[in-house]
Design an enzyme around this catalytic site. Structure first.
Site, short mmCIF file in Angstrom:
data_model
loop_
_atom_site.label_atom_id
_atom_site.label_comp_id
_atom_site.label_asym_id
_atom_site.label_seq_id
_atom_site.Cartn_x
_atom_site.Cartn_y
_atom_site.Cartn_z
N HIS A 1 34.84 49.31 71.60
CA HIS A 1 34.39 49.76 70.36
C HIS A 1 33.45 51.22 70.78
CE1 HIS A 1 35.93 46.21 68.72
NE2 HIS A 1 35.17 45.61 69.41
N GLU B 1 28.20 44.52 69.01
CA GLU B 1 29.04 44.36 70.28
C GLU B 1 29.20 45.72 70.92
OE1 GLU B 1 33.66 43.30 71.15
OE2 GLU B 1 32.91 43.52 69.29
N HIS C 1 34.18 43.15 76.13
CA HIS C 1 33.94 42.85 74.75
C HIS C 1 33.10 41.58 74.63
CE1 HIS C 1 37.12 45.64 72.81
NE2 HIS C 1 37.78 45.37 74.03
N GLU D 1 36.16 38.63 77.10
CA GLU D 1 35.40 38.56 75.91
C GLU D 1 34.22 37.30 76.52
OE1 GLU D 1 35.44 39.26 72.85
OE2 GLU D 1 37.57 39.69 72.23
#
Length: 317
Positions: free
Chosen positions: A107, A144, A199, A281
């Site tokens: 992101h 995040e 992430h 993740e």
């Protein structure tokens, strides 16, 4: 949370590659150093009752921040300011001298200010998806995108100390993105020896732990992962093993069958890669216990160390 769009509803766990068996051993072994190894990762994670948690354009709980600002993390330690996507000086000599690693911080903190641009569809070889997404956040508003940049900065420092040439796909130095196809292209053009996309997930409360997303074997349009499936599985298994040992976090209890590994064919950042690549993740931002870890500077340093050790083990063979 991966930066592709939300995955198909009622997503089922996909079969793991052969390397998963080795990973399962590595995850419980004391050494793990010799074993093999996610948002676009913003995958929709299974929720109780059959629903899924999707990457939202504007995650709940996020507090307004000035575009491009550097703010303290919930733990009180300031995040490192943007310093360019590539290192300014050559790394010292070390065990990774001559190796190139691309770190892909999931992101972008300013994606939320450019929803039209990030919703534009791009080609991922097997279909089309949004350019990027905003990512998730903890309930108290720790984004995040801030987490991924902080861990990526720490990881860069650790890898450069070992002699690696490190490049970030972005460093909050652009208004949005990059798009998922460009993220893959950056790693490809760098001829990276390994690419890791950082992430944190946005699943349901009580869904805890980390998982590493591996590329499935896909071929269509500009996507052909046949040459990187095996090497990416090795990279992912090594990272999973070291992440357990260094952070003390357990493999995900909701994805990957407790192996810490998940294989997917719907992420453009993996489908379009021509070099070994995985998504990690690091935990679930929507679970209070995982969020307490993700917002801790000392734990983020452990996460970076676990990633660095896994990458190093993979590159040294």
């Amino acid at each position: 949370m991966p930066y592709d769009d939300s995955p198909p509803t009622a997503r089922r766990a996909r079969p793991l590659p052969a390397a998963a068996a080795l990973a399962a051993v590595c995850l419980t072994a004391a050494g793990c150093g010799g074993g093999p190894e996610a948002g676009e990762a913003g995958a929709a994670s299974p929720r109780p009752g059959g629903g899924v948690s999707r990457t939202a354009p504007t995650p709940t709980g996020r507090q307004p921040e000035p575009a491009g600002s550097v703010r303290p993390t919930p733990s009180g330690s300031p995040e490192a300011p943007p310093s360019g996507s590539a290192s300014a000086k050559p790394p010292p000599k070390g065990p990774l001298t001559g190796r190139t690693v691309v770190i892909d911080p999931g992101h972008n903190p300013r994606n939320r200010d450019h929803t039209r641009e990030i919703n534009e569809q791009v080609d991922i070889g097997t279909g089309r998806k949004e350019c990027d997404t905003t990512g998730t956040s903890t309930d108290d508003g720790y984004a995040e995108a801030r987490f991924t940049l902080d861990v990526s900065h720490r990881l860069r420092t650790l890898l450069e100390a070992k002699g690696a040439r490190v490049r970030l796909t972005h460093d909050a130095d652009r208004p949005f993105g990059p798009c998922i196809d460009e993220r893959a292209r950056i790693g490809n053009e760098a001829k990276a020896d390994a690419v890791v996309s950082v992430h944190a997930d946005g699943s349901a409360v009580d869904n805890r732990g980390f998982h590493v997303i591996l590329p499935a074997r896909v071929k269509g349009g500009g996507a052909d992962t046949s040459k990187i499936v095996k090497s990416s599985a090795d990279l992912g298994a090594r990272i999973a093993g070291h992440f357990v040992r260094t952070t003390g976090s357990a493999p995900s209890n909701y994805i990957g069958g407790n192996t810490g590994l998940d294989t997917r064919n719907d992420l453009g950042g993996l489908n379009l890669s021509t070099v070994p690549k995985v998504f990690v993740e690091c935990g679930n931002m929507r679970d209070p216990k995982d969020a307490a870890l993700l917002t801790s500077a000392s734990w983020r340093q452990k996460a970076a160390q676990g990633l660095a050790d896994g990458i190093t083990g993979y590159l040294k063979g």
